[in-house]
Design a protein around this motif. Structure first.
Motif, PDB file in Angstrom:
ATOM      1  N   TYR A   9      49.981  48.874  45.535  1.00 53.10           N
ATOM      2  CA  TYR A   9      49.094  47.912  44.680  1.00 53.10           C
ATOM      3  C   TYR A   9      48.313  46.787  44.959  1.00 53.10           C
ATOM      4  O   TYR A   9      48.055  45.713  44.263  1.00 53.10           O
ATOM      5  N   ARG A  25      45.484  44.970  43.112  1.00 49.07           N
ATOM      6  CA  ARG A  25      45.969  44.019  41.920  1.00 49.07           C
ATOM      7  C   ARG A  25      46.983  42.819  42.376  1.00 49.07           C
ATOM      8  O   ARG A  25      47.153  42.089  41.497  1.00 49.07           O
ATOM      9  N   ASP A  67      47.810  41.107  38.533  1.00 49.71           N
ATOM     10  CA  ASP A  67      46.311  40.577  37.983  1.00 49.71           C
ATOM     11  C   ASP A  67      46.611  39.277  37.310  1.00 49.71           C
ATOM     12  O   ASP A  67      46.026  38.948  36.394  1.00 49.71           O
TER      13      ASP A  67
END
Length: 215
Positions: free
Chosen positions: A198, A201, A166
């Protein structure tokens, strides 16, 4: 003649300006290109192999001078790498956060990684670095296992990368992609699974870099 004088004797102001500009004028350069620098420092580094302690005074002095001296200090640290211990980590951190740019950081990551490989206690320090406000320390943490292949600590790698998801910082997202891409050469299925887990993100840059050798 000492190594400082030797380097200054071969300074080239005409080359120094564009070299500094390429590195965004972070610090001045002497104007010595890598092949010549390697030639000039070879006798010095040969002698350094006989050292029994790390000459941190020399490293610190290099860090106050032109960029080529920082390159020299890093080559010196690589030469005496077998002498480095966990006790040297604070000093390595000190030089990492001074005059930071990718050219020094991407050498320090391997130096720090070498210490961590022989002393697992360094892993806890790198986990701390992975959430530090200084993104260069985070980059070192992300990439310190580069080239470890089957000796990669995947649990640690995952924790450190997840701590840096992020993100919008280019050098962090590039580092994530780089570390995953390198490890994909050894364990493509692990990297494939990581991306699947993931993906939402991860920055597109990280995914693109990580996927380079896997499909």
């Amino acid at each position: 003649m000492n190594i400082f004088d030797i380097f200054r004797q071969h300074a080239d102001p005409a080359k120094a300006a564009p070299m500094a500009a390429y590195m965004r004028n972070l610090c001045p350069f002497l104007g010595i290109n890598k092949p010549l620098r390697a030639k000039l420092q070879k006798p010095f580094l040969k002698e350094a192999k006989t050292h029994t302690t790390v000459d941190w005074a020399f490293v610190d002095k290099c860090w106050t001078l032109e960029r080529e001296f920082q390159y020299l200090a890093l080559d010196y640290l690589r030469t005496v790498a077998m002498l480095l211990t966990i006790n040297d980590i604070p000093h390595l951190k000190q030089i990492a956060i001074a005059k930071s740019w990718w050219d020094t950081i991407d050498c320090l990551d391997r130096i720090v990684g070498g210490i961590a490989l022989t002393n697992p206690k360094v892993n806890a320090i790198l986990l701390q670095w992975s959430v530090d406000d200084n993104f260069w320390l985070r980059r070192i943490a992300i990439d310190h296992q580069l080239l470890r292949k089957d000796r990669t600590d995947t649990a640690l790698l995952e924790k450190i990368i997840v701590n840096n998801l992020d993100q919008k910082e280019f050098f962090i997202n590039k580092a994530i992609g780089w570390s995953l891409r390198e490890y994909s050469k050894t364990n493509p299925s692990w990297v494939r699974d990581f991306i699947a887990k993931y993906r939402d993100r991860m920055a597109n840059l990280s995914v693109r870099e990580a996927s380079k050798y896997i499909h």
